[in-house]
Design a protein around this motif. Sequence first.
Motif, mmCIF file in Angstrom:
data_model
loop_
_atom_site.group_PDB
_atom_site.id
_atom_site.type_symbol
_atom_site.label_atom_id
_atom_site.label_comp_id
_atom_site.label_asym_id
_atom_site.label_seq_id
_atom_site.Cartn_x
_atom_site.Cartn_y
_atom_site.Cartn_z
ATOM 1 N N UNK A 143 29.141 25.877 39.993
ATOM 2 C CA UNK A 143 30.510 25.591 40.407
ATOM 3 C C UNK A 143 31.435 25.859 39.229
ATOM 4 N N UNK A 144 32.621 26.378 39.534
ATOM 5 C CA UNK A 144 33.598 26.631 38.475
ATOM 6 C C UNK A 144 34.988 26.659 39.082
ATOM 7 N N UNK A 145 35.972 26.460 38.220
ATOM 8 C CA UNK A 145 37.353 26.681 38.635
ATOM 9 C C UNK A 145 38.152 27.204 37.453
ATOM 10 N N UNK A 146 39.196 27.941 37.793
ATOM 11 C CA UNK A 146 40.032 28.562 36.783
ATOM 12 C C UNK A 146 41.223 27.704 36.424
ATOM 13 N N UNK A 147 41.990 28.134 35.431
ATOM 14 C CA UNK A 147 43.192 27.392 35.049
ATOM 15 C C UNK A 147 44.222 27.409 36.178
ATOM 16 N N UNK A 148 45.089 26.417 36.177
ATOM 17 C CA UNK A 148 46.138 26.370 37.194
ATOM 18 C C UNK A 148 46.964 27.640 37.155
ATOM 19 N N UNK A 149 47.376 28.065 38.329
ATOM 20 C CA UNK A 149 48.164 29.284 38.540
ATOM 21 C C UNK A 149 47.400 30.564 38.213
ATOM 22 N N UNK A 150 46.060 30.484 38.085
ATOM 23 C CA UNK A 150 45.251 31.689 37.881
ATOM 24 C C UNK A 150 44.856 32.206 39.261
ATOM 25 N N UNK A 151 45.813 32.816 39.933
ATOM 26 C CA UNK A 151 45.575 33.359 41.266
ATOM 27 C C UNK A 151 45.055 34.781 41.143
ATOM 28 N N UNK A 152 43.815 34.884 40.673
ATOM 29 C CA UNK A 152 43.153 36.164 40.491
ATOM 30 C C UNK A 152 41.661 35.910 40.352
ATOM 31 N N UNK A 153 40.890 36.956 40.283
ATOM 32 C CA UNK A 153 39.445 36.812 40.092
ATOM 33 C C UNK A 153 39.010 37.306 38.722
ATOM 34 N N UNK A 154 39.940 37.382 37.781
ATOM 35 C CA UNK A 154 39.618 37.926 36.467
ATOM 36 C C UNK A 154 39.724 36.909 35.334
ATOM 37 N N UNK A 155 40.447 35.816 35.530
ATOM 38 C CA UNK A 155 40.602 34.848 34.438
ATOM 39 C C UNK A 155 39.325 34.026 34.256
ATOM 40 N N UNK A 156 39.076 33.654 33.022
ATOM 41 C CA UNK A 156 37.893 32.868 32.670
ATOM 42 C C UNK A 156 38.008 31.458 33.248
ATOM 43 N N UNK A 157 36.864 30.861 33.528
ATOM 44 C CA UNK A 157 36.852 29.509 34.088
ATOM 45 C C UNK A 157 37.416 28.483 33.110
ATOM 46 N N UNK A 158 38.015 27.455 33.659
ATOM 47 C CA UNK A 158 38.493 26.332 32.862
ATOM 48 C C UNK A 158 37.385 25.290 32.745
ATOM 49 N N UNK A 159 36.606 25.168 33.812
ATOM 50 C CA UNK A 159 35.504 24.210 33.826
ATOM 51 C C UNK A 159 34.398 24.776 34.692
ATOM 52 N N UNK A 160 33.140 24.456 34.336
ATOM 53 C CA UNK A 160 31.984 24.905 35.109
ATOM 54 C C UNK A 160 30.911 23.837 35.095
ATOM 55 N N UNK A 161 30.097 23.855 36.125
ATOM 56 C CA UNK A 161 28.957 22.936 36.220
ATOM 57 C C UNK A 161 27.820 23.660 36.903
ATOM 58 N N UNK A 162 26.624 23.264 36.565
ATOM 59 C CA UNK A 162 25.421 23.738 37.237
ATOM 60 C C UNK A 162 24.687 22.505 37.722
ATOM 61 N N UNK A 163 24.415 22.451 39.018
ATOM 62 C CA UNK A 163 23.735 21.293 39.587
ATOM 63 C C UNK A 163 22.595 21.758 40.483
ATOM 64 N N UNK A 164 21.661 20.881 40.709
ATOM 65 C CA UNK A 164 20.613 21.095 41.686
ATOM 66 C C UNK A 164 20.924 20.170 42.843
ATOM 67 N N UNK A 165 20.935 20.721 44.058
ATOM 68 C CA UNK A 165 21.405 19.967 45.203
ATOM 69 C C UNK A 165 20.530 20.234 46.417
ATOM 70 N N UNK A 166 20.198 19.188 47.138
ATOM 71 C CA UNK A 166 19.480 19.336 48.396
ATOM 72 C C UNK A 166 20.509 19.341 49.516
ATOM 73 N N UNK A 167 20.561 20.445 50.248
ATOM 74 C CA UNK A 167 21.530 20.575 51.336
ATOM 75 C C UNK A 167 21.000 19.903 52.603
#
Length: 167
Positions: A143-167
Amino acid sequence: MNQKKSLLLALFACVFVFSGFSETVIADNWTLSWEFVGSEIEFTLKAPTTGWVSIGFNPSRMMKDAEYVLAYVKDGETVVRQDFGTGMFSHKAVTELGWKQNLRVISGSEEGGNTSIVFTLPLTWGEAYGTKFEKGKTYKILLAYGPSNADNFTSKHRKKESITLTL
């Protein structure tokens, strides 16, 4: 993610299951929920940004071989793209790789500094993709998200996480 961070995430993650709907709290105002609906799985991803949000499934190593959904909302329009992890730190749009997108966008919104995206994926992504969603199966989720107002697919993430999840 280090072992201490994994333990803290496990301690603070909340999972709710009722009538087929499940939700995991990643951090403040950052949630992932899902529900199996017929031949699809519906995801809702909410993050504390007015930029892009993303989710990736089952990387082989780092970002490689993961199947991603990236999205943002701009001027009330939801823009979504499916990507594939082409390297440990890279990904490309599936359309650039000669594949077709197969997600269905339900909605997208920006409210109170948060972006929320609702979309569905087929339980089997197809020949080019390896992920098959099954109820009760465990997946590695990026999971990740970019900085506010980064309405594009090129800016680096502001925060990221890796989790293991049972769906």
